[in-house]
Design a protein around this motif. Structure first.
Motif, short mmCIF file in Angstrom:
data_model
loop_
_atom_site.label_atom_id
_atom_site.label_comp_id
_atom_site.label_asym_id
_atom_site.label_seq_id
_atom_site.Cartn_x
_atom_site.Cartn_y
_atom_site.Cartn_z
N UNK A 179 46.84 27.81 48.36
CA UNK A 179 46.73 28.62 47.28
C UNK A 179 47.59 29.37 47.02
N UNK A 180 48.52 29.98 47.27
CA UNK A 180 49.19 31.70 47.22
C UNK A 180 50.16 30.93 45.32
N UNK A 181 50.78 29.53 45.66
CA UNK A 181 51.27 29.92 44.05
C UNK A 181 49.78 29.69 42.62
N UNK A 182 48.32 29.22 43.09
CA UNK A 182 48.02 29.42 41.96
C UNK A 182 46.82 30.85 42.31
N UNK A 183 46.96 31.63 43.09
CA UNK A 183 46.16 32.77 43.60
C UNK A 183 47.03 33.55 42.22
N UNK A 184 48.14 33.93 41.41
CA UNK A 184 48.58 34.68 40.96
C UNK A 184 47.79 34.86 39.92
N UNK A 185 48.22 33.35 38.80
CA UNK A 185 48.42 33.54 37.55
C UNK A 185 46.06 33.50 37.57
N UNK A 186 46.20 33.52 38.47
CA UNK A 186 44.35 33.59 38.51
C UNK A 186 43.94 35.25 38.82
N UNK A 187 44.27 35.35 39.15
CA UNK A 187 44.62 37.41 38.67
C UNK A 187 44.97 37.72 38.01
N UNK A 188 45.87 37.03 37.55
CA UNK A 188 46.49 37.56 36.00
C UNK A 188 45.42 37.05 34.94
#
Length: 241
Positions: A179-188
């Motif tokens: 889930x690492x790659x998708x979590x950053x954009x979700x935080x943004x």
């Protein structure tokens, strides 16, 4: 007065060395991110994270731009990610992540460090099973002022949050490796400013050492972390008070 001057000079040089090491690490992250996903951060989440990490270590924009330019230059050497596993003194498992453009050099340096400081370099898989790979996102507590952390936690679970730790200075969010790659954009999308994001390896168990044993072990860790090729060092020593 002379002694105080020498102390301040040594401290300043240590800070500069640490800053240079951080810049080198980020530059290599940018190189690998661009090689894997292109030079447009809008379409390359890993590059966005690398640029964000550059800001976290106060890397000047000119340096970031230069790193991107070097990474897109076909004549520039490409870095590859390599890992090393072994044991330090007193039976502490050690996992090393490195980025290198000369694998022979890196292998020789890592092997020498383990040998000199009472450790032994093992084969791939010898200690990997002792660590769980997770995504780690660090947010300054002041950047979450006014937000209800309990509500935020429930909201982020839907996008991959595994766990969360908070103190007065920062909040750390953990995700699975997947889930690492998708979590950053979700935080943004939620308007949350991440000060640093990276993949970490968390030990499944740790071992407590005596003060003298800790001193022995840290000599190896310090030597490994001094190497420009080394990006991260993880271990199973219990670091609690």
């Amino acid at each position: 007065m002379g002694r105080a001057f020498e102390y301040r000079k040594a401290a300043k040089m240590k800070r500069w060395a640490g800053m240079a090491k951080a810049f080198t690490k980020v530059g290599r992250e940018i190189n690998i991110a661009i090689r894997e996903g292109g030079a447009d951060p809008d379409y390359n989440p890993r590059l966005r994270l690398a640029i964000n990490n550059a800001k976290a270590v106060n890397m000047p924009k000119a340096n970031v731009d230069a790193a991107i330019k070097r990474a897109t230059d076909k004549d520039t050497s490409n870095y590859e990610e390599v890992t090393f596993e072994g044991y330090g003194p007193h039976g502490i498992a050690v996992f090393v992540e490195a980025t290198t453009d000369n694998n022979n050099r890196t292998v020789a340096n890592i092997r020498h460090a383990f040998s000199k400081y009472g450790g032994s370099l093992g084969v791939n898989g010898s200690v990997d099973y002792m660590f769980e790979r997770k995504g780690q996102f660090i947010v300054k507590a002041e950047d979450l002022a006014g937000k209800d952390l309990e509500s935020l936690e429930f909201e982020l679970i839907d996008v991959g949050l595994d766990s969360m730790e908070a103190d007065e200075e920062e909040v750390i969010f953990y995700t699975s490796f997947e889930d690492f790659a998708a979590f950053g954009p979700a935080m943004e999308r939620l308007g949350i400013k991440v000060s640093k994001a990276e993949l970490v390896r968390i030990p499944s168990h740790t071992k407590k050492l005596s003060d003298s044993e800790v001193e022995d072990f840290l000599k190896l860790i310090d030597k490994l972390e001094e190497d420009d090729d080394v990006a991260n060092v993880f271990h199973t020593m219990d670091e609690s008070e």
